[in-house]
Write an enzyme that holds these catalytic residues in place. Sequence first.
Site, PDB file in Angstrom:
ATOM      1  N   LYS A 183       0.901  -1.152   0.000  1.00  0.00           N
ATOM      2  CA  LYS A 183       0.000   0.000   0.000  1.00  0.00           C
ATOM      3  C   LYS A 183       0.930   1.188   0.000  1.00  0.00           C
ATOM      4  O   LYS A 183       1.537   1.536   1.010  1.00  0.00           O
ATOM      5  CB  LYS A 183      -0.880  -0.032   1.255  1.00  0.00           C
ATOM      6  CG  LYS A 183      -2.251   0.593   1.084  1.00  0.00           C
ATOM      7  CD  LYS A 183      -2.235   2.093   0.844  1.00  0.00           C
ATOM      8  CE  LYS A 183      -2.168   2.878   2.134  1.00  0.00           C
ATOM      9  NZ  LYS A 183      -1.929   4.325   1.929  1.00  0.00           N
ATOM     10  N   GLY A 240       4.590   3.666  11.034  1.00  0.00           N
ATOM     11  CA  GLY A 240       3.911   4.958  11.031  1.00  0.00           C
ATOM     12  C   GLY A 240       3.397   5.333  12.406  1.00  0.00           C
ATOM     13  O   GLY A 240       3.978   4.937  13.422  1.00  0.00           O
ATOM     14  N   SER A 241       2.272   6.040  12.428  1.00  0.00           N
ATOM     15  CA  SER A 241       1.763   6.591  13.686  1.00  0.00           C
ATOM     16  C   SER A 241       1.088   5.531  14.543  1.00  0.00           C
ATOM     17  O   SER A 241       0.655   4.489  14.052  1.00  0.00           O
ATOM     18  CB  SER A 241       0.748   7.692  13.390  1.00  0.00           C
ATOM     19  OG  SER A 241      -0.418   7.119  12.840  1.00  0.00           O
ATOM     20  N   GLY A 244      -2.569   5.133  13.348  1.00  0.00           N
ATOM     21  CA  GLY A 244      -2.701   4.325  12.131  1.00  0.00           C
ATOM     22  C   GLY A 244      -2.411   2.856  12.388  1.00  0.00           C
ATOM     23  O   GLY A 244      -3.166   1.971  11.972  1.00  0.00           O
ATOM     24  N   GLY A 245      -1.333   2.585  13.092  1.00  0.00           N
ATOM     25  CA  GLY A 245      -0.928   1.203  13.356  1.00  0.00           C
ATOM     26  C   GLY A 245      -1.963   0.485  14.211  1.00  0.00           C
ATOM     27  O   GLY A 245      -2.325  -0.672  13.938  1.00  0.00           O
ATOM     28  N   GLU A 264       5.339  -0.893  13.512  1.00  0.00           N
ATOM     29  CA  GLU A 264       6.382  -0.152  14.242  1.00  0.00           C
ATOM     30  C   GLU A 264       5.869   1.276  14.300  1.00  0.00           C
ATOM     31  O   GLU A 264       5.645   1.891  13.264  1.00  0.00           O
ATOM     32  CB  GLU A 264       7.700  -0.299  13.491  1.00  0.00           C
ATOM     33  CG  GLU A 264       8.893   0.259  14.237  1.00  0.00           C
ATOM     34  CD  GLU A 264       9.184   1.697  13.840  1.00  0.00           C
ATOM     35  OE1 GLU A 264       8.714   2.601  14.555  1.00  0.00           O
ATOM     36  OE2 GLU A 264       9.871   1.900  12.825  1.00  0.00           O
ATOM     37  N   CYS A 301      11.728   7.868  13.885  1.00  0.00           N
ATOM     38  CA  CYS A 301      11.007   7.243  15.002  1.00  0.00           C
ATOM     39  C   CYS A 301      11.928   7.069  16.208  1.00  0.00           C
ATOM     40  O   CYS A 301      11.455   6.809  17.307  1.00  0.00           O
ATOM     41  CB  CYS A 301      10.382   5.918  14.583  1.00  0.00           C
ATOM     42  SG  CYS A 301      11.445   4.892  13.599  1.00  0.00           S
ATOM     43  N   GLU A 392       4.218  11.523  21.702  1.00  0.00           N
ATOM     44  CA  GLU A 392       5.212  11.926  20.719  1.00  0.00           C
ATOM     45  C   GLU A 392       4.779  13.220  20.012  1.00  0.00           C
ATOM     46  O   GLU A 392       3.619  13.358  19.618  1.00  0.00           O
ATOM     47  CB  GLU A 392       5.366  10.801  19.677  1.00  0.00           C
ATOM     48  CG  GLU A 392       6.461  11.085  18.657  1.00  0.00           C
ATOM     49  CD  GLU A 392       6.601   9.956  17.618  1.00  0.00           C
ATOM     50  OE1 GLU A 392       5.667   9.143  17.495  1.00  0.00           O
ATOM     51  OE2 GLU A 392       7.637   9.915  16.946  1.00  0.00           O
TER      52      GLU A 392
END
Lengths: 527, 527
Positions: A183, A240-241, A244-245, A264, A301, A392
């Site tokens: 994606k 990603g965030s 989202g994860g 992650e 990250c 974060e």
Amino acid sequence: MIRGKNCIGSQLSAKGNKTYKTFNPQLNIENEHEFTEATQEEINQAANLATQAFEVFKSTSGAKKADFLNAIADEILALDDELIKTYCSETGLPEGRAKGERGRTVFQLRTFADLVSEGSWVEATIDTAKPDREPMPKIDIRKMLTALGPVVVFGASNFPLAYSTAGGDTAAALAAGCPVIVKSHPMHAGTGELVASAIIKAAKKTGMPEGVFSNINSSGIEVGQWLVKHPQVKAVGFTGSIKGGRALYDLASQREEPIPVFAEMGSINPVVILPQALKNRNETLAKTYAGSITLGTGQFCTNPGLLLGIKGDELDEFISNLSDEIIKIDPSCMLHPNILNAYSKNKEVALSQSGLKVVANYDENVQHNYAKQTVTQVEGKVFLENTTLHQEVFGPYSIVVACDNAEELQQVISKLEGQLTGTIIAENNELNSYNNIISALQNRVGRLIFNGVPTGVEVCPSMVHGGPYPASTDSRFTAVGIDSIKRWVRPLSYQNWPNELLPDELKNENPLNISRFVDNHETTNKI
Amino acid sequence: MIRGKNCIGSQLSAKGNKTYKTFNPQLNIENEHEFTEATQEEINQAANLATQAFEVFKSTSGAKKADFLNAIADEILALDDELIKTYCSETGLPEGRAKGERGRTVFQLRTFADLVSEGSWVEATIDTAKPDREPMPKIDIRKMLTALGPVVVFGASNFPLAYSTAGGDTAAALAAGCPVIVKSHPMHAGTGELVASAIIKAAKKTGMPEGVFSNINSSGIEVGQWLVKHPQVKAVGFTGSIKGGRALYDLASQREEPIPVFAEMGSINPVVILPQALKNRNETLAKTYAGSITLGTGQFCTNPGLLLGIKGDELDEFISNLSDEIIKIDPSCMLHPNILNAYSKNKEVALSQSGLKVVANYDENVQHNYAKQTVTQVEGKVFLENTTLHQEVFGPYSIVVACDNAEELQQVISKLEGQLTGTIIAENNELNSYNNIISALQNRVGRLIFNGVPTGVEVCPSMVHGGPYPASTDSRFTAVGIDSIKRWVRPLSYQNWPNELLPDELKNENPLNISRFVDNHETTNKI
């Protein structure tokens, strides 16, 4: 040449009617190419092809998979200037970074090629029969790791090459024998398409089955949701965030057949600076951390977003030095206006918390999409009581927490969410007085660092890039290094299986000459 | 002596007011002891103690953990007759089975003791520094596996010793360095309490930290839910039904911090019998499978609940032989009236499906709680269209599916849910004609068996007991064998960490003399 289409296996396809463009943050303009978002039909096609490809690819030899991975690396390098220019135009990152990241990507592909070409990674384990065993004869059992099935990989915004289309997740999944559907990240769809074309070329050149790889465009969240819910998809990789994860993890866990998601996600990467080190190296540490906080506009990250110390003159001096140093650094461009907006918004939320003091804030005018670095300070007690301050702020931002004493420092660490890294800055002779702090930090992180900075993730077998939630959704795996292949495989046993039907890895004659665990001993011998 | 209390660490505790008794299915009466269900307060205490214990236990040496595990085995053996009698009275199983299972339990404990005493299982991996590397010096990184934290283990109804209180999950978790809280199975709470007392004694004798083990009584589902949702619990092991395992998996995934659940659940363990084998070994196969289907009253997760063949005279003959053989076998006692009720109910549901033919059904009178064995038959087409027929009927029941041809047989396999095992019964010379069937079976199972029966799970390094969902919730792990320890650990990296502060496993001098992966080579050498 960028066509703006999806790759459904080796076929370019653009059946949808929703299009989008990428953005050049340095020039503050849209890039020229138009990308067509994938339809559900195209996703079904990609999933069907991947399932068919799996039947062949799952038992493709390590040597052939290595050819494929090396060919991908070659084809990526062959994209040359077009790739580097597209990368820079879609990220605002400088050419040096683009080339460095390409180097890392190629290195990762070749590392996995070496791993599967050698072959011992499958952890072949053999227990031979003991027909005379009492009270029951022992049967012959052998096992090895085998591919899970089609894997969906979500490209990361901040690593358009190394953690996207042909990045670590894809390289590891292909090495494992899993077809991959990427994606593509909408912020670098052009870079993604170019790399996808390299993978497709490599697949053709090395005779891989049609459907071993597909690249799916989308600018929204729906396409990603379809992919994760698709019954033919057997695992998911994401960088990603947290938001989202976690959303993907939830979707995957709620499926009729739940599937593993390795996401992650965010991390503020606590750095503990102990008193003696502060005393001896105050200025150097301030300079080093000013650099680490602003490296890549803070878009890593592993960015050090939390500095922890014990109150005193040395900590005050460090904060003052850090402020002086960080203000000297020229601001740089963020990946996309949306990333800058999120940075501004998250910083604003942090700055509005009571008890927080801004100690450094770049306030000159900057170019469009450039981020202003900020350092704040707060008391340990305030930080402990306000978890908003634990979140974060993705960008060049860090908070210094001044603790009353070592106990409070330990409490702060114990209250943190899971982290990718934890750093201790100390002189050797003071470490023994802070065992509890080290132990607490160990429970919260995937990687402990001594007298260094968390930014910089070496690609090597000992690297752990992952950690307790929400650093990742499954701390039992790493996203970087050869062991990241273990996310995409499962063990399979063969009991009394005829030798000629066993995979080469498990045959008596050990034709691949790999290292195996035979009757409790590691050996490359035949049986 | 059974006291009917919870073990909260080493303290007996019964603060609740809900009690229950176990049941003797052979005598069809309740057993004498009364067990007190744990309260939320007791669960919090156990979790707190486990968290405190973890701080010590996570870095307890392999040698000491081995002493602990061996002492548990010794104390279990010392329970002698009391344990065997309690086991039999709570399960209806014969003494021979009790002793066999005790032997397996002790063997598992000692196997894990050997594993951690030797020490190489932590997968120590070291990449030494290369200060001269261009363009950037390489830092020193080392990693090893480390314990996740407190683990909750749910005892299995059908293995009161080998998969319950001190069973495989507990042994693996303790070996890993994780404190364990067992949710005792209510059907064998007395057996559980005795084994728990052995663990507590062993912990005291070998100086383990208070809270390294707790045993929690409950007869309902609430206590298990509290345990899985408890923020101090970091992983869950479960053996039992799909409904139960999925419920715990869902709870764990919905936590603010999701945690891994390894649930080993249902399976119908397809057995494919190919034509030549049917021709040559019809009667022997029928006899073998009549035995395997009824073994332990069919109460094994590897029970062969699905036999697949291609229509023809040989298959008809096999069905007739199997029917004759299975009727000859004396029915035996199930573990509990509830298990018998579920068996009867599930069998009734299966038998009410249209197109299903009963070919063997024991119809003499039997004792209380004894199960009557049944074999049914159905056409491939009917089976494909009715997934109710794919569901496990836990007990001495099996369905024979007669397929039109090899294609339909392959289709049937592809439509199955994930399975613990898949068996091929064949002559060597006919295998090549059925590659697609073997490949399809490989995708659905954790263990492939050739010319054998799925019942019987050897405890050895090559065993995979697990498989694609719903055989387990995570096919990447096994519940049996030394690798089952990997469910409870995560990798942790140390970057530039001072040698004297590293765990022994990673120190330059390799004081434990373990096998390590140093700069890409397996070695026991010092650095």
